[in-house]
Structure formats: structure tokens, C-alpha cells
Design a protein around this motif. Structure first.
Motif, PDB file in Angstrom:
ATOM      1  N   CYS A  57      74.150  18.513  23.030  1.00  0.00           N
ATOM      2  CA  CYS A  57      74.850  18.534  24.311  1.00  0.00           C
ATOM      3  C   CYS A  57      75.697  19.805  24.411  1.00  0.00           C
ATOM      4  CB  CYS A  57      75.724  17.285  24.421  1.00  0.00           C
ATOM      5  SG  CYS A  57      76.916  17.399  25.756  1.00  0.00           S
ATOM      6  N   ASN A 106      77.248  11.301  17.435  1.00  0.00           N
ATOM      7  CA  ASN A 106      78.240  11.640  18.463  1.00  0.00           C
ATOM      8  C   ASN A 106      79.354  12.443  17.801  1.00  0.00           C
ATOM      9  OD1 ASN A 106      77.173   8.646  19.032  1.00  0.00           O
ATOM     10  ND2 ASN A 106      77.502   9.697  20.960  1.00  0.00           N
ATOM     11  N   GLY A 126      75.264  14.070  20.832  1.00  0.00           N
ATOM     12  CA  GLY A 126      75.964  13.958  22.111  1.00  0.00           C
ATOM     13  C   GLY A 126      77.458  13.814  21.929  1.00  0.00           C
ATOM     14  N   CYS A 127      78.137  13.755  23.048  1.00  0.00           N
ATOM     15  CA  CYS A 127      79.597  13.600  23.018  1.00  0.00           C
ATOM     16  C   CYS A 127      79.980  12.249  22.423  1.00  0.00           C
ATOM     17  CB  CYS A 127      80.141  13.680  24.444  1.00  0.00           C
ATOM     18  SG  CYS A 127      79.866  15.274  25.233  1.00  0.00           S
ATOM     19  N   CYS A 156      81.614  11.413  27.412  1.00  0.00           N
ATOM     20  CA  CYS A 156      80.513  12.113  28.078  1.00  0.00           C
ATOM     21  C   CYS A 156      81.007  12.664  29.422  1.00  0.00           C
ATOM     22  CB  CYS A 156      79.346  11.158  28.299  1.00  0.00           C
ATOM     23  SG  CYS A 156      78.007  11.862  29.277  1.00  0.00           S
ATOM     24  N   GLU A 183      81.511   8.605  22.145  1.00  0.00           N
ATOM     25  CA  GLU A 183      81.437   7.522  23.131  1.00  0.00           C
ATOM     26  C   GLU A 183      82.721   7.493  23.948  1.00  0.00           C
ATOM     27  OE1 GLU A 183      80.103   3.907  21.308  1.00  0.00           O
ATOM     28  OE2 GLU A 183      78.189   4.817  20.743  1.00  0.00           O
ATOM     29  N   CYS A 228      73.443  17.474  28.896  1.00  0.00           N
ATOM     30  CA  CYS A 228      74.001  16.171  28.513  1.00  0.00           C
ATOM     31  C   CYS A 228      72.863  15.431  27.833  1.00  0.00           C
ATOM     32  CB  CYS A 228      74.466  15.413  29.753  1.00  0.00           C
ATOM     33  SG  CYS A 228      74.927  13.692  29.455  1.00  0.00           S
ATOM     34  N   ASN A 247      75.625   9.641  27.253  1.00  0.00           N
ATOM     35  CA  ASN A 247      75.377   9.415  25.826  1.00  0.00           C
ATOM     36  C   ASN A 247      74.957   7.963  25.540  1.00  0.00           C
ATOM     37  OD1 ASN A 247      77.928   8.537  26.413  1.00  0.00           O
ATOM     38  ND2 ASN A 247      78.972   9.730  24.839  1.00  0.00           N
TER      39      ASN A 247
END
Ligand code: FES
Length: 149
Positions: free
Chosen positions: A15, A108, A68-69, A74, A71, A44, A80
């Protein structure tokens, strides 16, 4: 390539707002990680479809990492979480196709997590190294050995 000089190829969908920034930061901090990983920046992880993961394996990846970012962080609200569901679904499909589910992993992290990014990448590489080449790559090696021309 034979099985003894196997170097895993990992495709990492990162991301733009977190993992890609963390990878970039790790470079600035001169934290090194093996060159087995090929990073693809994505706006994303929620943009990623199951098809993308499968295509990576089809094109020769031994493992796929989706980063990803964290939790709740995002930038597109729940991208995510969408990615997590798709990764879990893709893992099921992979298992049914004879792949080990560990070849596809979602993590994440935050943009400042360069010190987390590097060991995470190394762990993914070691996991895939222990699994060996992907079943598709093994099939190609077998065909080459059977038919050297
Ligand atoms: Fe990073 Fe959605 S913006 S995972």
C-alpha cells in the motif's frame, strides 16, 4: 534452475500509504533486506483482486505478500479488510490447487514501521525458501528435465 540453487521470488503488493512508505524508509535508514522481493505499489490493498495474486503465481512468483495499513488506519476506510477477505479466499483456492497457503500472506503495518518491514520480509522469504519452488515452477523444472530440448 534446479532445486538446489533455489532463490524464492516474492511479489509484494505494498500500500502506498504504509508498507511502501515503510519500505522506502528502510532504504533511507540503510536497513537491508534480500533482493528476492519485488515490490508493486498499490494505492490501497482494497484495490487488489484475487486475480492479481493468482497472476503473480502464474507469472513465476513463489510467494505473494500483501502489505496494507494497520486495521482501522486504511485511508479508504475498509480497504485492508476487503484485502484480508480476498487473501483468505485466495488462500483457499491455492490450497485446492495444491499450493501451500503460506505462500500468500497479508500483513498490516504503519508508514514508520521500517524496522518491522525488514524482518517481516525476511521471514516471508525464509518461509517460502523452506517450502521450495511453487508447484507451477516445480512442474516447469520437471518438464525441462524430461525434455531437455
Ligand atoms: Fe493502505 Fe487502504 S490505504 S490499505
Amino acid at each position: 534452475m534446479n532445486l538446489y540453487d533455489f532463490e524464492p521470488k516474492i511479489v509484494a503488493f505494498c500500500c502506498h500509504y504504509c508498507a511502501y512508505a515503510a519500505a522506502d524508509l528502510s532504504g533511507s535508514m540503510r536497513l537491508q533486506y534480500p533482493p528476492n522481493i519485488r515490490i508493486i505499489r498499490t494505492p490501497c490493498t482494497g484495490k487488489l483482486e484475487v486475480e492479481y495474486f493468482m497472476r503473480a503465481f502464474e507469472k513465476g512468483a513463489d510467494g505473494v505478500l500483501v502489505a496494507g495499513c494497520e486495521e482501522g488506519s486504511c485511508h479508504f476506510s475498509d480497504g485492508n479488510f476487503l484485502a484480508k477477505r480476498r487473501v483468505n479466499y485466495a488462500r483457499q483456492i491455492l490450497m485446492e490447487a495444491g499450493f501451500e497457503k503460506e505462500r500468500l500472506r497479508m500483513v498490516n503495518l504503519g508508514a514508520a514501521d521500517a524496522t518491522i518491514f525488514v524482518p517481516m520480509v525476511k521471514d516471508m522469504i525464509e518461509t517460502v525458501r523452506n517450502l521450495g519452488p511453487s508447484p507451477l515452477a516445480k512442474a516447469k523444472i520437471f518438464v525441462k528435465q524430461e525434455n531437455p530440448l
